[in-house]
Design a protein around this motif. Structure first.
Motif, PDB file in Angstrom:
ATOM      1  N   UNK A  88       0.808  -1.198   0.000  1.00  0.00           N
ATOM      2  CA  UNK A  88       0.000   0.000   0.000  1.00  0.00           C
ATOM      3  C   UNK A  88       0.857   1.270   0.000  1.00  0.00           C
ATOM      4  N   UNK A 138      -9.562  -2.752   2.655  1.00  0.00           N
ATOM      5  CA  UNK A 138     -10.339  -1.578   3.063  1.00  0.00           C
ATOM      6  C   UNK A 138     -11.607  -2.007   3.778  1.00  0.00           C
TER       7      UNK A 138
ATOM      8  N   UNK B 134      -8.064   3.841  -3.557  1.00  0.00           N
ATOM      9  CA  UNK B 134      -8.208   2.784  -2.562  1.00  0.00           C
ATOM     10  C   UNK B 134      -7.111   2.891  -1.514  1.00  0.00           C
ATOM     11  N   UNK B 135      -5.901   3.161  -1.966  1.00  0.00           N
ATOM     12  CA  UNK B 135      -4.784   3.273  -1.038  1.00  0.00           C
ATOM     13  C   UNK B 135      -5.038   4.392  -0.045  1.00  0.00           C
ATOM     14  N   UNK B 137      -7.936   5.717   0.806  1.00  0.00           N
ATOM     15  CA  UNK B 137      -9.036   5.375   1.702  1.00  0.00           C
ATOM     16  C   UNK B 137      -8.599   4.377   2.762  1.00  0.00           C
ATOM     17  N   UNK B 138      -7.785   3.428   2.343  1.00  0.00           N
ATOM     18  CA  UNK B 138      -7.313   2.420   3.294  1.00  0.00           C
ATOM     19  C   UNK B 138      -6.454   3.066   4.373  1.00  0.00           C
ATOM     20  N   UNK B 139      -5.603   3.951   3.943  1.00  0.00           N
ATOM     21  CA  UNK B 139      -4.761   4.659   4.909  1.00  0.00           C
ATOM     22  C   UNK B 139      -5.636   5.411   5.906  1.00  0.00           C
ATOM     23  N   UNK B 141      -8.713   4.843   6.743  1.00  0.00           N
ATOM     24  CA  UNK B 141      -9.462   3.925   7.605  1.00  0.00           C
ATOM     25  C   UNK B 141      -8.581   3.402   8.727  1.00  0.00           C
ATOM     26  N   UNK B 142      -7.341   3.090   8.404  1.00  0.00           N
ATOM     27  CA  UNK B 142      -6.456   2.539   9.430  1.00  0.00           C
ATOM     28  C   UNK B 142      -6.058   3.605  10.441  1.00  0.00           C
ATOM     29  N   UNK B 143      -5.881   4.808   9.956  1.00  0.00           N
ATOM     30  CA  UNK B 143      -5.553   5.887  10.876  1.00  0.00           C
ATOM     31  C   UNK B 143      -6.737   6.146  11.810  1.00  0.00           C
TER      32      UNK B 143
END
Lengths: 233, 233
Positions: A88, A138, B134-135, B137-139, B141-143
């Motif tokens: 990522x 995600x 996506x990257x 959004x994923x970042x 979400x994890x944050x």
DNA sequence: CGTCAGCTTGATTACTTTCAATTGTTGTGG
DNA sequence: CCACAACAATTGAAAGTAATCAAGCTGACG
């Protein structure tokens, strides 16, 4: 520099997203892979480090975690054979956003940034796989968000156990969870303290949902455990 | 069926990922877009529904939320003009994983599943954009995960305010937050109760960090607010 | 001017964390 | 093989945080 424990990419069958590449591409992938044994507890990369490539797990188990307030660890994901790690950060051209640590002795290959990105560039199939992967991660992250914020410690512990089982399964006896973590690490998945984790495990033990055998957790009735995840008294 | 409020895709400049497509592709994109006005409060799609396509925000504001335990809402993301919504479910061929609701009167276009996927298929640039998205959004979400689990209600409220400001900015006066939410909705971002939200806002008000003017929140010193997000007494 | 929904406030309760002390486990060197 | 050190697990007690519950309050609107 070849490693006897790991086959060449052309013969690797770890079911990673690279397995569907053409023979030529796999050939390229396999050249000059460098060190790839990681001892239990060893760090594969640190949150904040520059990216050097993506890692592909051949064998072993890995945890991905982030540091929060006061250096408190939150485990965000696990990786098992066939999974790729660190992709990522590479895709969005940022430092690694999590720290990857081997939970057991592991063999892990590294594909350099350049190699990975150029492969991605002219390979529709690979980019489709990546999109799938990102989507899945995600989804997991967002579900995790809801779970951790809205559920009680007990539910979160159950949730964490189910996650571990879904990822790594059971040992040969079909009932001992295949990954044994410290209480602290389990707490770091559920987002709680080690003491609360201990107390909750003790309760679940007393209730007969799980059986504690040293560090190992034995689950006789997985369905029962999964049911607890959904509705709780 | 054309809508006077929305230009054709070939002339749209909302900076979405579709803006870089070829003229031909944009032409295709623009045919038969159907209804695209959503009144404030109106649902664009529901969590669990079958996917019909992706939505592209031309104007307005949208919240994406998931239902947790006991139907408790957790807002997972906001969308503003140029953002696309519902793409994740479509990419992994699942039902929508969140509910999208217009926070203000909005004009939103819908691109059908087939159109979107076929475009993606033969358009490297688009799939790269999707991967980036996506990257990101994923970042996020994890944050978000770390933040919500490790921080206090006060910190989470500050965090939520900063998120809203970073997404939608300020009104013309440069200090009133451009989105006014109910206390309950703000609570649903921060993952807390409306009462706690009210109390926390009152504290921040008293401390002079924000100024409450009815439902509007005025921020005189954004840097101060951001600083609170990082370290807290 | 009454009504209704959202906002506010105080009091109480429940749940978790934190702290402190103890016990258990494991690996090491004598 | 034992003693010891280092670390993990456990338990109890105290403190803290936030959720819930129960009233009022306020403002918009017919």
């Amino acid at each position: 520099m070849t490693n006897h424990k790991i086959p060449a990419c052309t013969h690797c069958d770890n079911k990673s997203i690279f397995c569907n590449l053409s023979e030529d591409n796999k050939e390229v992938l396999g050249t000059g892979k460098g060190h790839n044994f990681f001892k239990k507890g060893q760090t594969i990369f640190y949150e904040g480090n520059h990216t050097i490539g993506v890692f592909c797990v051949y064998s072993g188990k890995v945890k991905l975690s982030k540091l929060g307030k006061d250096g408190k660890e939150q485990i965000v994901r696990f990786s098992k054979p066939g999974d790729i790690i660190g992709y990522r950060a590479l895709l969005s051209n940022e430092p690694y956003q999590a720290t990857a640590i081997a939970l057991e002795d592991s063999y892990i290959c590294m594909i350099s940034k350049e190699k990975f990105l150029s492969l991605l560039d002219d390979n529709t199939k690979l980019s489709t796989s990546i999109i799938q992967l990102l989507s899945k991660d995600l989804k997991g992250a967002e579900q995790n968000l809801i779970d951790l914020t809205q559920k009680s410690v007990k539910e979160r512990i159950v949730e964490s156990l189910v996650l571990i089982i879904n990822t790594f399964g059971f040992k040969a006896d079909n009932k001992t969870i295949a990954l044994s973590l410290s209480r602290q690490e389990l707490a770091n998945i559920a987002g709680t303290s080690s003491e609360s984790t201990i107390r909750t495990l003790a309760t679940l033990n007393k209730e007969g949902v799980i059986k504690l055998v040293g560090r190992n957790i034995v689950v006789h009735d997985f369905d029962h455990l999964k049911k607890l995840m959904l509705i709780f008294d």
